[in-house]
Write an enzyme that holds these catalytic residues in place. Structure first.
Site, PDB file in Angstrom:
ATOM      1  N   LYS A 140       0.753  -1.205  -0.185  1.00  0.00           N
ATOM      2  CA  LYS A 140       0.051   0.040  -0.023  1.00  0.00           C
ATOM      3  C   LYS A 140       0.732   1.336  -0.033  1.00  0.00           C
ATOM      4  O   LYS A 140       0.315   2.296  -0.505  1.00  0.00           O
ATOM      5  CB  LYS A 140      -0.950   0.003   1.277  1.00  0.00           C
ATOM      6  CG  LYS A 140      -1.929  -1.104   1.106  1.00  0.00           C
ATOM      7  CD  LYS A 140      -3.367  -0.822   1.799  1.00  0.00           C
ATOM      8  CE  LYS A 140      -4.580  -1.815   1.350  1.00  0.00           C
ATOM      9  NZ  LYS A 140      -5.689  -1.913   2.309  1.00  0.00           N
ATOM     10  N   LYS A 224      -5.243 -10.282  -6.545  1.00  0.00           N
ATOM     11  CA  LYS A 224      -6.466 -10.602  -5.672  1.00  0.00           C
ATOM     12  C   LYS A 224      -7.383  -9.527  -6.034  1.00  0.00           C
ATOM     13  O   LYS A 224      -7.116  -8.339  -6.535  1.00  0.00           O
ATOM     14  CB  LYS A 224      -6.168 -10.924  -4.242  1.00  0.00           C
ATOM     15  CG  LYS A 224      -6.292  -9.464  -3.782  1.00  0.00           C
ATOM     16  CD  LYS A 224      -6.209  -9.573  -2.086  1.00  0.00           C
ATOM     17  CE  LYS A 224      -6.733  -7.978  -1.601  1.00  0.00           C
ATOM     18  NZ  LYS A 224      -7.361  -7.833  -0.405  1.00  0.00           N
ATOM     19  N   LYS A 227     -10.830  -3.956  -3.412  1.00  0.00           N
ATOM     20  CA  LYS A 227     -11.692  -2.837  -3.451  1.00  0.00           C
ATOM     21  C   LYS A 227     -10.847  -1.492  -4.305  1.00  0.00           C
ATOM     22  O   LYS A 227     -11.362  -0.747  -5.067  1.00  0.00           O
ATOM     23  CB  LYS A 227     -12.157  -2.118  -2.216  1.00  0.00           C
ATOM     24  CG  LYS A 227     -13.022  -3.228  -1.451  1.00  0.00           C
ATOM     25  CD  LYS A 227     -13.688  -2.411  -0.071  1.00  0.00           C
ATOM     26  CE  LYS A 227     -13.551  -3.234   1.121  1.00  0.00           C
ATOM     27  NZ  LYS A 227     -12.624  -3.025   2.139  1.00  0.00           N
TER      28      LYS A 227
END
Ligand code: AQP
Length: 365
Positions: A140, A224, A227
């Protein structure tokens, strides 16, 4: 201490400890804690890897705490109005998916201040190096221009969430396994450093689904479903998508040229494997049953259509119930306020115990 949540009242009180607190009692019912961030549109991966399993856990006899982790979501900048909207919307998704507020404690993380306070205390026993090694932080932070301290600290807040409730089980998708392992390490370290009156924390276990722990993107079965990528066309199936959208997403799903409809760990066949895994997780059928369901399928077109049908059948009632819950925001807020009160009744005594054991003067009730 009086707690009006069935089963919680049986939690033992250690006589030697002046601070009324929850202490591990092997005879008590198991407890589960899990949560989801109110960021982006919840997708099929969140549903299969987390929410669907939480609903099943309600029948397992465990005492369950399901949280909307809004404090986690602000580790990356969020539009404030959008965040408030998404937080209520996610509460409605939990309820529509089958989380029953009479059987589980459903609440918003920021409504229980003990989470942020416990996070501070746990920060002080967590070596910095443990956090710098976390895969999610590395992934991230690589995507952010400016990385907040909160993003690094994210797993300590998650540890606080879990440990405040003496959770034995943490039902999560595979991507969260490393964070639950870190929680175990933090709990063990705290228990050792401040173990003068016995252990403070239960050591939790991650509960990872055997099927659907990592649902992959339909556009790229090597990454994966997530969102943050859900705005990419054809990547995710939104939990609230209508049947036509769901069908369109599956029709666009990446497959391969072999034409074989079988489970496989061959990376070149990851797209078909992902579709079969989604079908298996949604229908509850075994590997053999799934393969026999598709034995007479005519190509990947049939496969995609049948998987889409199964997902539509599962999600249509969820979408309809969601719309009902969203029509009554006052009732939604009432349920969330009740959940927060139940959560506080468990979290506050544990926080007080942590503070006392670390040497703080704890006064009052
Ligand atoms: N693709 C997935 N397959 C199975 N489980 C998944 N989960 C997430 N993606 C998949 C599980 O969903 C729960 C909620 O996750 P979260 O909201 O805390 O955020 P996350 O893990 O970071 O999920 P996302 O959707 O991928 O969001 P972004 O893009 O913001 O990172 C967790 O139990 C997670 O394991």
């Amino acid at each position: 201490m009086e707690i009006d949540n069935e089963g919680l009242a049986s939690v033992a009180q250690p006589a030697s400890d002046p601070i009324a607190a929850t202490e591990a009692d092997l005879n008590r019912p198991k407890r589960a804690f899990s949560g989801m961030q109110p960021t982006g549109e919840p997708h099929l991966g969140n549903y299969i890897g987390a929410v669907k399993r939480w609903v099943q856990m309600q029948d397992s006899g465990s005492i369950n705490f399901f949280c909307i982790v809004d404090l986690h979501s602000v580790t990356i900048h969020q539009d404030p109005d959008e965040l408030r909207k998404r937080t209520r919307s996610l509460a409605a998704v939990y309820l529509a998916s089958g989380i029953d507020p009479d059987r589980s404690t459903l609440f918003i993380q920021s409504h229980v201040s003990a989470h942020a306070e416990a996070c501070w205390l746990l920060n002080c026993v967590t070596p910095l190096g443990w956090l710098q090694k976390m895969t999610q932080f590395k992934d991230k932070s690589a995507k952010q221009e400016s990385v907040s301290t909160g993003l690094l600290d994210y797993p300590v807040l998650q540890a606080a969430d879990i440990l405040l409730y003496d959770a034995d089980q943490v039902p999560v998708g595979e991507d969260q396994k490393q964070h639950v392992e870190l929680t175990r390490n933090i709990a063990e370290r705290f228990n050792r450093l401040y173990g003068q009156d016995g252990p403070t924390f239960v050591i939790p276990e991650p509960v990872i689904p055997t099927v659907g722990a990592r649902i992959m993107g339909l556009d790229d079965p090597t990454s994966k479903m997530s969102k943050s990528a859900s705005s990419v066309r054809g990547h995710a199936v939104g939990l609230l998508d209508d049947p036509a959208e769901i069908e369109r997403s599956f029709k666009r799903a990446v497959t391969d040229s072999s034409g074989e409809i079988r489970f496989s760990d061959n990376p070149e066949r990851a797209g078909v494997n992902n579709l079969l895994t989604i079908y298996r997780a949604i229908t509850g059928r075994t590997t053999e049953q799934v393969e026999s369901d598709f034995a007479s399928a005519r190509g990947y077109g049939d496969l995609k259509l049948k998987v889409a049908e199964a997902v539509i059948a599962e999600l249509t009632p969820v979408r309809e119930r969601y719309q009902q819950f969203m029509q009554d925001p006052a009732e939604l807020d009432r349920l969330l306020a009740r959940g927060a009160e139940q959560a506080r009744a468990v979290a506050m005594p544990k926080l007080r115990q942590m503070m006392h054991r670390m040497g703080m003067v704890v006064v009052g009730g």
